[in-house]
Every structure is written in structure tokens, then in C-alpha cells.
Design a protein around this motif. Sequence first.
Motif, PDB file in Angstrom:
ATOM      1  N   UNK A 242      27.475 172.754  37.202  1.00  0.00           N
ATOM      2  CA  UNK A 242      27.500 171.989  35.954  1.00  0.00           C
ATOM      3  C   UNK A 242      28.924 171.550  35.623  1.00  0.00           C
ATOM      4  N   UNK A 243      29.891 172.386  35.950  1.00  0.00           N
ATOM      5  CA  UNK A 243      31.285 171.989  35.742  1.00  0.00           C
ATOM      6  C   UNK A 243      31.627 170.767  36.594  1.00  0.00           C
ATOM      7  N   UNK A 244      31.019 170.680  37.778  1.00  0.00           N
ATOM      8  CA  UNK A 244      31.265 169.522  38.640  1.00  0.00           C
ATOM      9  C   UNK A 244      30.831 168.234  37.959  1.00  0.00           C
ATOM     10  N   UNK A 245      29.810 168.327  37.109  1.00  0.00           N
ATOM     11  CA  UNK A 245      29.324 167.145  36.397  1.00  0.00           C
ATOM     12  C   UNK A 245      30.314 166.680  35.336  1.00  0.00           C
ATOM     13  N   UNK A 246      31.309 167.523  35.024  1.00  0.00           N
ATOM     14  CA  UNK A 246      32.305 167.182  34.007  1.00  0.00           C
ATOM     15  C   UNK A 246      33.611 166.663  34.612  1.00  0.00           C
ATOM     16  N   UNK A 247      33.670 166.559  35.916  1.00  0.00           N
ATOM     17  CA  UNK A 247      34.899 166.094  36.564  1.00  0.00           C
ATOM     18  C   UNK A 247      35.249 164.684  36.072  1.00  0.00           C
ATOM     19  N   UNK A 248      36.488 164.517  35.648  1.00  0.00           N
ATOM     20  CA  UNK A 248      36.941 163.233  35.152  1.00  0.00           C
ATOM     21  C   UNK A 248      36.665 162.994  33.684  1.00  0.00           C
ATOM     22  N   UNK A 249      35.915 163.890  33.037  1.00  0.00           N
ATOM     23  CA  UNK A 249      35.602 163.747  31.611  1.00  0.00           C
ATOM     24  C   UNK A 249      36.656 164.463  30.775  1.00  0.00           C
ATOM     25  N   UNK A 250      36.726 164.104  29.511  1.00  0.00           N
ATOM     26  CA  UNK A 250      37.663 164.752  28.588  1.00  0.00           C
ATOM     27  C   UNK A 250      37.004 165.878  27.795  1.00  0.00           C
ATOM     28  N   UNK A 251      35.846 166.323  28.238  1.00  0.00           N
ATOM     29  CA  UNK A 251      35.092 167.363  27.547  1.00  0.00           C
ATOM     30  C   UNK A 251      35.779 168.719  27.704  1.00  0.00           C
ATOM     31  N   UNK A 252      36.004 169.400  26.581  1.00  0.00           N
ATOM     32  CA  UNK A 252      36.535 170.765  26.605  1.00  0.00           C
ATOM     33  C   UNK A 252      35.372 171.753  26.639  1.00  0.00           C
ATOM     34  N   UNK A 253      35.585 172.881  27.280  1.00  0.00           N
ATOM     35  CA  UNK A 253      34.580 173.941  27.346  1.00  0.00           C
ATOM     36  C   UNK A 253      35.159 175.202  26.722  1.00  0.00           C
ATOM     37  N   UNK A 254      34.460 175.744  25.726  1.00  0.00           N
ATOM     38  CA  UNK A 254      34.880 176.969  25.053  1.00  0.00           C
ATOM     39  C   UNK A 254      33.810 178.039  25.303  1.00  0.00           C
ATOM     40  N   UNK A 255      34.244 179.183  25.814  1.00  0.00           N
ATOM     41  CA  UNK A 255      33.334 180.264  26.146  1.00  0.00           C
ATOM     42  C   UNK A 255      33.560 181.413  25.161  1.00  0.00           C
TER      43      UNK A 255
END
Length: 262
Positions: A242-255
Motif C-alpha cells: 500500500x505504501x508503494x501506491x503512495x510513491x510520488x504523492x505528498x500524502x503523510x502517514x501517521x501511525x
Amino acid sequence: MLGQIEISKRQAEIADLVQLAGFASVEELAERFDVTTQTIRRDVNKLCELGVLRRTHGGVEPPAPASNIHYSTRQILNLPEKQLIAKLVAGHVDNNQSLAFSIGTTPEIVMQALTGHDRLAVFTNNLNVAFSASGNPSFQVTITGGRLRHGDRDVLGSAAQAFFANYKVDIGIFGVAGVDEDGTLLDFHEDEVAARQSILANCRKSYLVLDHSKFGRSAHVRGGHLADVDAIFTDRPVPAGYLAALEGANTEVFVADEGSGA
């Protein structure tokens, strides 16, 4: 919590365990929790009556995925994880901000975590969110009109879409039924997607809130992508695919269990 049903801690843990494993026998559950099979059968019977689980040969399994389970039963599942997510989100919201909230149990729990804030303006089509927000007299709470879905206590359809389009809020907070491995966001009804997309189009920042069980969960209506949102708040590290789907995006991920962005 509006509409919250009463179950024991063990019953909640059984529900989460079966959801994760996909199946469990009565004997396995009795051994795991160190109680009699009769006790487990009583627990399982209650969870099946509520629609959280369903009986199958030799044990219990999650309900059929063709439609979402009842809102009050979804409030049970992964509750501690949702509360961790909500606490994390609350740290990313300032006083005096405006927020749009969608349907779903996680947005509702986020709202509960925000009740200690001051002078928030809340716009929602979810009566559970509105009820929680109304507990703080400094909050301004605005809800949409339209036809109420009794189980979920929300309003969907063109009225909800037009409602969110009337405002430009600081933060939009919404969940999803599931996420496909290519990053596609999934829900069970076209109107759920339309309302969520209306929030996304009319907020300055978008927060997707979802626990780990939503990654890989099946639902049949497509609507948006992980890369469309500004931030994802979850309780476990996002799986690599799923992280691969965010490549190139400006989306931050908070865990939530890490307490930091990635």
C-alpha cells in the motif's frame, strides 16, 4: 457513545481475533481465554446475535462481506486501536478550526477525542458525530437535512453532497470501508463515496482515518485513492504494498503506535 451496545472485554477480544484470523473454533477460544467451552459458547452466541460474527461448521467466522455490518456492532471492532488513532488525530487539530466529518465509527471516535478542544465548527451528515460534538457548548455544530439511515444514523444522497459543497472547511475527516492493494478506496454504497468525495473537494486538509483491518478489506464501490488525501492516520505501519501506491504523492502517514509521521 450514542447507540453503543454493551459487551464484555473478552467478547470484544473474541470479535477482533476472529476478524483477524478469519475463523476460530470454540475449543481454540476456550483454551486461549482459559475459560470453559460453555462460557465461550455464550460469548459467541451474543456476538452472532449482534451480527458481529456468524456460526459455521466447528466454530465462528466474520459475517459475509457483501454488505457492511450494523453500525453499533462496528463500534465494537478494534475499539482500542480506533481510540489510539483518534488521540493522534486530535493532536493535529487546533482550536477555532472548522471540520467536516463523514459517516463511520472511526470519525465518530475522533470527534469524541476532540471534545476537549475549544470553539470548533463541525459540519457533518453523521448524527453520532453531531451528538458527540454537541457535548461541548463552545462548538458550533451544523448538520445536513435529508433522509436518515436508521442503523447508521447518517444522511446520504444529493442533500449531503450539496451540504458539504456549501462550506470550505479547514479539515475534512473521513473513513472508508476498505482499501485495495493498488490504493483504491472502497465503500459499500455509491452515496457513501459521493459524500466522502464532496468533503475531500471542499476542505483545505484531508485526513483519512482507518485502522489496520481496512487494508485489504473487500467492498464493491470504488471512490478515490490513498494518494488523494493529505494525511493517513492508522494504528499500525501501512503494509509495503500500500505504501508503494503512495510513491510520488505528498500524502503523510501517521501511525498511532509510533506517534510520528512517516
